[in-house]
Design a protein around this motif. Sequence first.
Motif, short mmCIF file in Angstrom:
data_model
loop_
_atom_site.label_atom_id
_atom_site.label_comp_id
_atom_site.label_asym_id
_atom_site.label_seq_id
_atom_site.Cartn_x
_atom_site.Cartn_y
_atom_site.Cartn_z
N MET A 238 -12.81 -2.45 23.56
CA MET A 238 -12.35 -2.31 24.94
C MET A 238 -11.39 -1.12 25.02
O MET A 238 -10.79 -0.72 24.02
CB MET A 238 -11.62 -3.59 25.40
CG MET A 238 -12.37 -4.87 25.12
SD MET A 238 -13.97 -5.01 25.93
CE MET A 238 -13.47 -5.29 27.61
N ILE A 241 -5.02 -0.93 26.50
CA ILE A 241 -4.26 -1.34 27.69
C ILE A 241 -2.87 -0.72 27.61
O ILE A 241 -2.18 -0.91 26.61
CB ILE A 241 -4.11 -2.88 27.74
CG1 ILE A 241 -5.45 -3.57 27.50
CG2 ILE A 241 -3.49 -3.31 29.05
CD1 ILE A 241 -5.34 -5.08 27.44
N ARG A 247 -2.05 -5.50 34.55
CA ARG A 247 -3.36 -4.93 34.25
C ARG A 247 -3.94 -5.56 33.00
O ARG A 247 -5.15 -5.82 32.91
CB ARG A 247 -3.26 -3.41 34.06
CG ARG A 247 -3.27 -2.69 35.40
CD ARG A 247 -3.39 -1.20 35.22
NE ARG A 247 -4.62 -0.79 34.53
CZ ARG A 247 -4.78 0.39 33.95
NH1 ARG A 247 -3.77 1.27 33.94
NH2 ARG A 247 -5.92 0.70 33.37
N GLU A 250 -5.50 -8.88 33.82
CA GLU A 250 -6.81 -8.73 34.48
C GLU A 250 -7.89 -8.42 33.45
O GLU A 250 -8.96 -9.01 33.44
CB GLU A 250 -6.78 -7.53 35.45
CG GLU A 250 -6.28 -7.88 36.83
CD GLU A 250 -5.97 -6.61 37.63
OE1 GLU A 250 -6.68 -5.60 37.41
OE2 GLU A 250 -5.03 -6.65 38.42
N LYS A 251 -7.56 -7.46 32.59
CA LYS A 251 -8.58 -7.02 31.63
C LYS A 251 -8.91 -8.12 30.62
O LYS A 251 -10.06 -8.31 30.25
CB LYS A 251 -8.08 -5.76 30.88
CG LYS A 251 -8.08 -4.55 31.78
CD LYS A 251 -7.72 -3.32 30.99
CE LYS A 251 -7.94 -2.09 31.85
NZ LYS A 251 -8.50 -0.97 31.13
N ASP A 254 -10.98 -10.79 32.28
CA ASP A 254 -12.35 -10.31 32.45
C ASP A 254 -13.11 -10.36 31.12
O ASP A 254 -14.28 -10.74 31.07
CB ASP A 254 -12.27 -8.87 33.00
CG ASP A 254 -13.65 -8.37 33.35
OD1 ASP A 254 -14.38 -9.15 33.99
OD2 ASP A 254 -14.00 -7.24 32.96
#
Length: 422
Positions: A238, A241, A247, A250-251, A254
Amino acid sequence: MESLQLSNRFRRHAIRPDEAQKRILHHIRPGDVEQVPLEEAFGRRLAADVFASDNMPHFCRSGMDGFAIQAESTVGASSDQPVLLEVVESIPCGSTPAKAITGKTASRIMTGAMVPEGANAVVMLEIAECFEQDGKTFISIKKEQKAGQNVTPTGFELAKGDLVLEKGRKINTGEIALLAAFGAGAVHVFKRPKVAIFATGSELLGLHVPLEPGKIRNSNTYMLAAQVREAGGIPILMESIPDDAERAMEKITDAFSKADCVITTGGVSVGDYDIMVDIFAAWEGMTLFNKVMMRPGSPTTVGVRENKFLFALSGNPGACFVGFELFVRPVLWGMQGKKDVLPPEATAFSGEDFTKVNAYHRFVRAKSYIEDGKVYVKMAGPDQSSVMLSIKDSDCLMVIPPGGRGVLAGEKVSIIQLGVPD
Ligand SMILES: Nc1nc2c(c(=O)[nH]1)N[C@H]1C(S)=C(S)[C@@H](COP(=O)(O)OP(=O)(O)OC[C@H]3O[C@@H](n4cnc5c(N)ncnc54)[C@H](O)[C@@H]3O)O[C@H]1N2
Ligand code: MOO
Ligand SMILES: [Mg+2]
């Protein structure tokens, strides 16, 4: 997940590493199963026991090129009194013999061919003298032969119905050979767990940009991806971050919908920008522990949400590496049905004094070597949690118990073996 409360820093409760592993083990569930062609099954784990579908071998087989005989027919054979046997047929591999052997006959036979009825031994070609007489072929044998010699009996390796390979076993070279022998063109294996890997930290650069003051390249993501792969998982790399808890939440949320488990590295200690602490304070999952009495990796935090793990490993490369080995590997193994999921432990002799002891267990990156028939271990290099270099040279972790005076050269020390074929 609930909204973030950034001021709500986690209260930490340190537990022993074995207790941390116990909490993790409790939540491991085997993953889904799929069928793969045998040629793609290498390195996968079996989702069901495999039983022998036939005897192995399934017919009595010659181990040599020579002549199939009845051993009893050679009783008393010597150079002075050779035994003569008439050769009645020639048996190539893959065909079935047409004639039974009697005390007076023999059949030419090839390695791997089916031993004819009545025969119980094969004389090597080099030992039997062959000659023609009156249009017939004979062999002369000058030595007594033993029953069973050069003959592999039916079921010598396995009997039909025997358990050959247990569920959860890794399919390595030997397993592939057996599965092929039993005609398993497709194999039921556990799916490889998909593992989303996030690095956190505003100091992290991608691999293709030049270094900048105060910044470093994100190496942990790639190191973890290699560890995931080695443990049988599929790494999903990924985007890193930045130090922004909203944020990150959220990531990570998800990622749970796409992956079977999520690993983060960094931001898990007590720094102002250690956002993983805020994530665990706010998330809807269950936090299994948020501090371990171990070095390196003491701030390692692990939680479970809807049967999926979130591993927040330390950002320090040494601690990240060790955290994976102690806590993530068992889960990936367990999801692939492996029975013993804790990293294999053994004892070795310390090749040097190790007196750096503290109140926590130390897991020291170490290298093993053999001397005088004994296994010794030495530190693989500088062992600070921030050090990356010693990871490549370590094949085990020395386990130094807390307190005491450490381990002196020549004393026994517990080790956790890394990268052992399983
Ligand atoms: N006051 C205290 N400070 C620290 C404590 C403590 O108890 N009190 N614990 C120390 C311990 S122990 C460790 S371990 C580290 C853990 O740090 P974090 O997990 O929060 O990681 P970061 O702060 O994000 O980074 C630490 C270090 O690692 C480098 N890093 C981070 N991510 C990566 C990456 N993807 N690739 C390579 N290197 C990475 C980062 O730049 C930092 O140098 O905290 C101690 N502090
Ligand atoms: O526990 Mo930290 O990982 O030693 O530096
Ligand atoms: Mg930090």
